[in-house]
Design an enzyme around this catalytic site. Structure first.
Site, PDB file in Angstrom:
ATOM      1  N   CYS A   1       0.831  -1.212   0.000  1.00  0.00           N
ATOM      2  CA  CYS A   1       0.000   0.000   0.000  1.00  0.00           C
ATOM      3  C   CYS A   1       0.863   1.260   0.000  1.00  0.00           C
ATOM      4  CB  CYS A   1      -0.920   0.004   1.217  1.00  0.00           C
ATOM      5  SG  CYS A   1      -2.367  -1.074   1.085  1.00  0.00           S
TER       6      CYS A   1
ATOM      7  N   CYS B   1      -6.981  -7.384  -2.874  1.00  0.00           N
ATOM      8  CA  CYS B   1      -7.196  -7.163  -1.435  1.00  0.00           C
ATOM      9  C   CYS B   1      -8.632  -6.757  -1.101  1.00  0.00           C
ATOM     10  CB  CYS B   1      -6.235  -6.111  -0.915  1.00  0.00           C
ATOM     11  SG  CYS B   1      -4.489  -6.557  -1.079  1.00  0.00           S
TER      12      CYS B   1
ATOM     13  N   CYS C   1      -5.233   1.770   4.293  1.00  0.00           N
ATOM     14  CA  CYS C   1      -4.084   1.664   3.389  1.00  0.00           C
ATOM     15  C   CYS C   1      -2.919   2.534   3.865  1.00  0.00           C
ATOM     16  CB  CYS C   1      -4.487   2.049   1.963  1.00  0.00           C
ATOM     17  SG  CYS C   1      -4.920   3.791   1.747  1.00  0.00           S
TER      18      CYS C   1
END
Length: 242
Positions: free
Chosen positions: A130, A215, A238
């Site tokens: 991320c 995800c 994130c």
């Protein structure tokens, strides 16, 4: 250090202090203001040094802001892992709204990241993935601006419960404006229905919160809307809004 460097540093410090003063007064003054009034204040205060970010889950924020500031820059982080429906939503936004959509790319392609760090980094180290594919590219893209508008809401998760409508983004040393921070899901649904807002079609297929394909999973009825993000990985954000 030269005199010019010292003066530049002092000027930058004064600028940060001035912005933080603006944040403190605006957060209190605008706490109960309608979203459009908050956006109007931001547009008047920051002009072309204001942008907004969008994950293209829907175009609610884009619709709101473009009515106040036509032509506003919309930053979209193209992680390389998006659903086809998300890319399609971005393309539709470009056609329908009076905004300037700017695609933000990570410094590595997915293939380069796989070669350098190994495949499926998102499953082995989702925080690093991320950071590389969302946080760092956004940090870089936000550098020319003084303020950015986000669509986060207090009711989305415990980590967002204390979100202010205007706050200081200490990590990026800039102002962050959250005009719909006080909105509920009913407020969101009503606005989108009343204004014909573009919605990512995945919302109709069990995805109330949409991120990168690897995800994000469908959410069962009654589950937390964000429970489909990083399911089983002990992760809820994130990193952009932390």
């Amino acid at each position: 250090m030269t005199l010019v460097e010292i003066e530049t540093g002092l000027e930058r410090q004064r600028g940060v202090l001035d912005l933080r003063g603006i944040v403190e007064s605006a957060a209190e003054f605008l706490e109960d203001a309608p979203a459009r009034e908050i956006i109007r204040w931001a547009a008047a205060t920051f002009g072309d040094r204001l942008c907004l970010t969008s994950s293209m889950s829907d175009a609610l924020l884009i619709d709101l802001v473009s009515r106040v500031k036509p032509g506003v820059d919309v930053l979209f982080i193209d992680t390389g892992y998006h659903f086809a429906e998300t890319i399609g939503t971005r393309d539709a936004v470009r056609q329908v709204y009076d905004v300037n959509v700017i695609d933000i790319k990570p410094s590595r392609t997915v293939e380069e990241q796989d070669r350098e760090l190994g495949p499926r980094l998102h499953g082995r180290n989702p925080d690093l993935c991320c950071f590389l594919r969302k946080v760092e590219p956004l940090n870089r893209a936000l550098e020319p601006y003084l303020a950015w508008i986000s669509g986060i809401r207090r009711d989305e998760s415990p980590t967002r419960a204390n979100t202010k409508v205007v706050e200081w983004d200490a990590k990026r040393q800039m102002v962050k404006v959250n005009p719909i921070a006080r909105w509920t899901q009913d407020d969101v649904d009503n606005y989108m229905a009343d204004n014909g807002v573009i919605i990512n079609p995945l919302h109709y297929d069990g995805y109330p919160s949409i991120g990168c394909g690897p995800c994000t999973r469908r959410v069962a009825p009654g589950e937390d809307p964000r429970s489909g993000r990083w399911a089983g990985l002990g992760k809820t954000e994130c990193g952009i809004h932390l």
